[in-house]
Design an enzyme around this catalytic site. Structure first.
Site, PDB file in Angstrom:
ATOM      1  N   GLY A  20      -0.173  11.378  -5.136  1.00 37.64           N
ATOM      2  CA  GLY A  20       0.395  10.367  -4.253  1.00 37.64           C
ATOM      3  C   GLY A  20       1.525   9.565  -4.865  1.00 37.64           C
ATOM      4  O   GLY A  20       2.088   8.698  -4.211  1.00 37.64           O
ATOM      5  N   HIS A  21       1.920   9.873  -6.107  1.00 37.46           N
ATOM      6  CA  HIS A  21       2.956   9.065  -6.790  1.00 37.46           C
ATOM      7  C   HIS A  21       3.920   9.955  -7.548  1.00 37.46           C
ATOM      8  O   HIS A  21       3.896  10.005  -8.762  1.00 37.46           O
ATOM      9  CB  HIS A  21       2.271   8.096  -7.766  1.00 37.46           C
ATOM     10  CG  HIS A  21       3.137   6.957  -8.202  1.00 37.46           C
ATOM     11  ND1 HIS A  21       3.945   7.011  -9.320  1.00 37.46           N
ATOM     12  CD2 HIS A  21       3.314   5.731  -7.682  1.00 37.46           C
ATOM     13  CE1 HIS A  21       4.563   5.864  -9.474  1.00 37.46           C
ATOM     14  NE2 HIS A  21       4.203   5.067  -8.498  1.00 37.46           N
ATOM     15  N   PHE A  22       4.773  10.608  -7.011  1.00 38.87           N
ATOM     16  CA  PHE A  22       5.069  10.824  -5.601  1.00 38.87           C
ATOM     17  C   PHE A  22       4.992  12.324  -5.359  1.00 38.87           C
ATOM     18  O   PHE A  22       5.387  13.078  -6.246  1.00 38.87           O
ATOM     19  CB  PHE A  22       6.474  10.303  -5.260  1.00 38.87           C
ATOM     20  CG  PHE A  22       6.615   8.826  -5.547  1.00 38.87           C
ATOM     21  CD1 PHE A  22       6.152   7.883  -4.649  1.00 38.87           C
ATOM     22  CD2 PHE A  22       7.196   8.382  -6.722  1.00 38.87           C
ATOM     23  CE1 PHE A  22       6.305   6.522  -4.907  1.00 38.87           C
ATOM     24  CE2 PHE A  22       7.336   7.018  -6.986  1.00 38.87           C
ATOM     25  CZ  PHE A  22       6.893   6.090  -6.084  1.00 38.87           C
TER      26      PHE A  22
END
Length: 151
Positions: free
Chosen positions: A48-50
């Site tokens: 999620g990052h990224f």
């Protein structure tokens, strides 16, 4: 003095996915440490990052610096443990002057250096920095509190 992952896990309560130190290459107990974190695309935070541009979150770089500081703070001059980890908590309570100079990405090897500025039974202060290929990627002054879990 050096530590492999087994020695690290004997001294830190952290486990996957929060254990952020893979190896200690140099340590002077109570004074300084040089530790390594190998940054892999398999790290859970990269989902999620990224997703299309993976970058290690700065807060986790600071956490890795704090974990390195804890390792040398809890190691006595003979390489043994100063206190029993299951009865002691080590909390990050302050971060001053944090700077992030460039992104840390999969494939990087984070070299973490921390020096004791002040050590006591309850509060410790450190100067810490992280580099990749000799270039500084982050630095901060850290303050940590040592608390007995029996209180």
């Amino acid at each position: 003095m050096e530590l492999d992952i087994k020695g690290i896990m004997e001294r830190l309560p952290h486990r996957y996915p929060m254990l952020l130190i893979d190896r200690v290459v140099e340590m002077v107990p109570g004074k300084s440490i040089v530790a390594i974190k190998n940054v892999s695309i398999n790290e859970p935070f990269f989902n999620g990052h990224f997703p299309h541009h993976p970058v290690m979150p700065g807060v986790l770089i600071v956490e890795a610096m704090a974990q390195a500081a804890a390792l040398f703070s809890f190691t006595d001059e003979d390489g043994g443990l100063k206190c029993e980890g299951s009865k002691t908590a080590y909390y990050l309570v302050g971060i001053d002057g944090a700077r992030f100079r460039r992104p840390v990405v999969p494939g990087d090897q984070l070299r973490i250096e921390a020096e004791a500025e002040r050590l006591s039974r309850s509060i410790c202060k450190y100067n810490a920095r992280a580099t990749v290929d000799g270039q500084e990627v982050a630095s901060a002054k850290l303050m940590c509190a040592i608390r007995s879990l029996e209180e």
